[in-house]
Motif scaffolding. Structure first.
Motif, PDB file in Angstrom:
ATOM      1  N   ARG A  67      24.372 -74.005  -7.763  1.00 14.83           N
ATOM      2  CA  ARG A  67      23.501 -74.434  -6.683  1.00 14.83           C
ATOM      3  C   ARG A  67      23.467 -74.027  -4.779  1.00 14.83           C
ATOM      4  NH1 ARG A  67      18.571 -77.544  -9.176  1.00 14.83           N
ATOM      5  NH2 ARG A  67      18.967 -76.298 -11.271  1.00 14.83           N
ATOM      6  N   MET A  68      24.961 -74.466  -4.545  1.00  6.79           N
ATOM      7  CA  MET A  68      25.484 -74.505  -3.919  1.00  6.79           C
ATOM      8  C   MET A  68      25.787 -73.677  -2.958  1.00  6.79           C
ATOM      9  SD  MET A  68      26.571 -78.859  -2.915  1.00  6.79           S
ATOM     10  CE  MET A  68      27.261 -78.860  -4.855  1.00  6.79           C
ATOM     11  N   ALA A  69      26.578 -72.930  -3.447  1.00  9.97           N
ATOM     12  CA  ALA A  69      27.494 -71.255  -3.477  1.00  9.97           C
ATOM     13  C   ALA A  69      26.608 -70.662  -3.545  1.00  9.97           C
ATOM     14  CB  ALA A  69      28.179 -71.217  -4.862  1.00  9.97           C
ATOM     15  N   THR A  70      25.370 -70.734  -4.042  1.00  9.92           N
ATOM     16  CA  THR A  70      24.158 -69.750  -3.645  1.00  9.92           C
ATOM     17  C   THR A  70      23.385 -69.867  -2.868  1.00  9.92           C
ATOM     18  OG1 THR A  70      23.836 -69.408  -6.468  1.00  9.92           O
ATOM     19  CG2 THR A  70      22.301 -68.749  -5.004  1.00  9.92           C
ATOM     20  N   GLN A  71      22.899 -71.488  -2.415  1.00  4.97           N
ATOM     21  CA  GLN A  71      23.117 -71.874  -0.972  1.00  4.97           C
ATOM     22  C   GLN A  71      23.776 -70.898   0.093  1.00  4.97           C
ATOM     23  OE1 GLN A  71      20.309 -73.553  -0.459  1.00  4.97           O
ATOM     24  NE2 GLN A  71      20.191 -73.369   1.418  1.00  4.97           N
ATOM     25  N   LEU A  72      25.142 -70.818   0.053  1.00  5.46           N
ATOM     26  CA  LEU A  72      26.094 -69.774   1.298  1.00  5.46           C
ATOM     27  C   LEU A  72      25.966 -68.667   0.544  1.00  5.46           C
ATOM     28  CD1 LEU A  72      28.211 -73.228   1.005  1.00  5.46           C
ATOM     29  CD2 LEU A  72      26.913 -72.359   2.871  1.00  5.46           C
ATOM     30  N   GLY A  73      25.567 -68.129  -0.318  1.00  2.65           N
ATOM     31  CA  GLY A  73      26.084 -66.173  -0.532  1.00  2.65           C
ATOM     32  C   GLY A  73      26.904 -66.509  -0.414  1.00  2.65           C
ATOM     33  N   VAL A  74      27.843 -67.514  -2.212  1.00  5.20           N
ATOM     34  CA  VAL A  74      29.148 -67.043  -2.112  1.00  5.20           C
ATOM     35  C   VAL A  74      29.164 -66.464  -4.093  1.00  5.20           C
ATOM     36  CG1 VAL A  74      30.175 -67.361  -0.469  1.00  5.20           C
ATOM     37  CG2 VAL A  74      29.982 -69.169  -2.183  1.00  5.20           C
ATOM     38  N   ALA A  75      30.005 -66.565  -4.279  1.00  7.71           N
ATOM     39  CA  ALA A  75      29.951 -66.214  -6.329  1.00  7.71           C
ATOM     40  C   ALA A  75      30.516 -67.929  -6.036  1.00  7.71           C
ATOM     41  CB  ALA A  75      31.371 -66.103  -6.526  1.00  7.71           C
ATOM     42  N   PRO A  76      30.242 -68.438  -7.742  1.00 13.11           N
ATOM     43  CA  PRO A  76      30.605 -69.916  -7.810  1.00 13.11           C
ATOM     44  C   PRO A  76      32.119 -69.552  -7.704  1.00 13.11           C
ATOM     45  CG  PRO A  76      29.251 -69.538  -9.474  1.00 13.11           C
ATOM     46  CD  PRO A  76      29.526 -67.625  -8.655  1.00 13.11           C
ATOM     47  N   GLU A  77      33.717 -68.899  -7.764  1.00  6.57           N
ATOM     48  CA  GLU A  77      34.502 -69.597  -7.975  1.00  6.57           C
ATOM     49  C   GLU A  77      35.305 -68.899  -6.364  1.00  6.57           C
ATOM     50  OE1 GLU A  77      33.593 -64.764  -8.864  1.00  6.57           O
ATOM     51  OE2 GLU A  77      32.881 -67.161  -9.458  1.00  6.57           O
ATOM     52  N   ASN A  78      34.499 -68.681  -5.382  1.00  8.95           N
ATOM     53  CA  ASN A  78      34.460 -68.456  -3.667  1.00  8.95           C
ATOM     54  C   ASN A  78      33.981 -69.630  -3.428  1.00  8.95           C
ATOM     55  OD1 ASN A  78      35.955 -66.285  -4.623  1.00  8.95           O
ATOM     56  ND2 ASN A  78      34.326 -65.249  -3.155  1.00  8.95           N
ATOM     57  N   PHE A  79      33.966 -71.106  -4.536  1.00  7.09           N
ATOM     58  CA  PHE A  79      32.831 -72.125  -3.837  1.00  7.09           C
ATOM     59  C   PHE A  79      33.939 -73.315  -3.579  1.00  7.09           C
ATOM     60  CE2 PHE A  79      30.164 -75.765  -3.291  1.00  7.09           C
ATOM     61  CZ  PHE A  79      30.051 -75.940  -2.638  1.00  7.09           C
ATOM     62  N   LEU A  80      34.920 -73.218  -3.512  1.00  7.64           N
ATOM     63  CA  LEU A  80      36.532 -74.289  -3.200  1.00  7.64           C
ATOM     64  C   LEU A  80      36.393 -75.787  -2.249  1.00  7.64           C
ATOM     65  CD1 LEU A  80      39.203 -71.353  -1.521  1.00  7.64           C
ATOM     66  CD2 LEU A  80      38.125 -71.648  -3.859  1.00  7.64           C
ATOM     67  N   SER A  81      36.834 -76.078  -2.814  1.00  8.23           N
ATOM     68  CA  SER A  81      37.265 -77.605  -2.353  1.00  8.23           C
ATOM     69  C   SER A  81      38.142 -77.734  -2.797  1.00  8.23           C
ATOM     70  CB  SER A  81      36.248 -78.871  -3.027  1.00  8.23           C
ATOM     71  OG  SER A  81      35.799 -78.595  -3.788  1.00  8.23           O
TER      72      SER A  81
END
Length: 255
Positions: free
Chosen positions: A52-66
């Motif tokens: 859901r956070m990745a979607t909010q930022l407009g990226v694919a889940p795999e591109n949501f890095l920490s």
């Protein structure tokens, strides 16, 4: 509910978010948007929250890095996705790669997001007291410069964290900071408890950024301990809870 910095929001071509605990699927002590991969929450819930956070930022889940944070001054340059089990053990990320959201997790520590609007370099740092004291903010700026950023152009936003009225510390903690620099006394106020003080982590972070040459700084001002919209490690300890949720705060260059 998502919080944002007015200064960073004014920069075209990027998105960012300081996430609260609202809007997720976790329950119990993790109720809401727990993004902590290191928490003991149900893994499927954490994955959905991060999706859901990745979607909010407009990226694919795999591109949501920490990263796997270790309260260090260490930084990694991100050029593409990495697997969660292989997350680097560092406390800050920088990149100039588009459509790659870089974020840090917190539950009282200070999240700081960075951008050089002209050179299009971004950064995210996890600044707890130990990382802030040992140089994670300066190391993040140095790493951004290796990607072409110009320090005087960098905008920084300080997100939700534990604030001075809620952050009581002992004498040894105060001594550590005064040993590093006697001028750090300005970040402590007397506490009602004998031998204790109240620490201004946000003020200390701002001072380190200013001394490092950052001219544009936004502080959102929220207290994670006092405000139930946020997860708080210290509040969970005081309530004798077995674990706590983590926020993610992230920034991404639009492609």
């Amino acid at each position: 509910m998502v919080l944002s910095s007015d200064l960073i929001s004014a920069v075209p071509g990027l998105r960012h978010a300081f996430f609260t605990r609202e809007g997720g699927v976790s329950d119990g002590i993790y109720a809401g948007l727990n993004g902590g991969l290191g928490s003991s929450d149900v893994p499927e819930n954490v994955r959905e929250n991060r999706r859901r956070m990745a979607t909010q930022l407009g990226v694919a889940p795999e591109n949501f890095l920490s990263v796997h944070q270790v309260h260090s001054p260490d930084v990694v340059v991100a050029t593409g996705p990495w697997d969660s089990p292989a997350r680097p053990k560092v406390d800050a990320i920088v990149t100039r790669t588009e459509n790659l959201a870089i974020g840090v997790t917190t539950a009282d520590c200070g999240p700081v997001l960075f951008v050089d609007p002209t050179r299009r370099v971004i950064g995210a740092a996890h600044a707890g007291w130990k990382g802030a004291l040992t140089g994670v903010l300066e190391a993040t700026l140095d790493a951004m410069e290796t990607l072409g950023a110009e320090r005087e152009q960098i905008v920084a936003a300080i997100g939700p964290m534990i604030r001075q009225p809620s952050y009581e510390v002992g004498a040894e903690f105060v001594e550590r900071f005064l040993d590093a620099d006697a001028d750090n006394t300005i970040f402590f106020l007397p506490s009602a408890r004998q031998g204790h003080a109240l620490f201004d982590l946000a003020g200390f972070i701002r001072m380190r950024l200013e001394k490092a040459g950052v001219l544009m700084i936004d502080d959102l001002g929220h207290d994670t301990y006092a405000d139930e919209r946020f997860f708080s490690y210290r509040r969970s300890v005081h309530r004798k809870e077995p674990d706590y949720g983590r926020h993610v705060h992230a920034i991404v260059l639009e492609g």
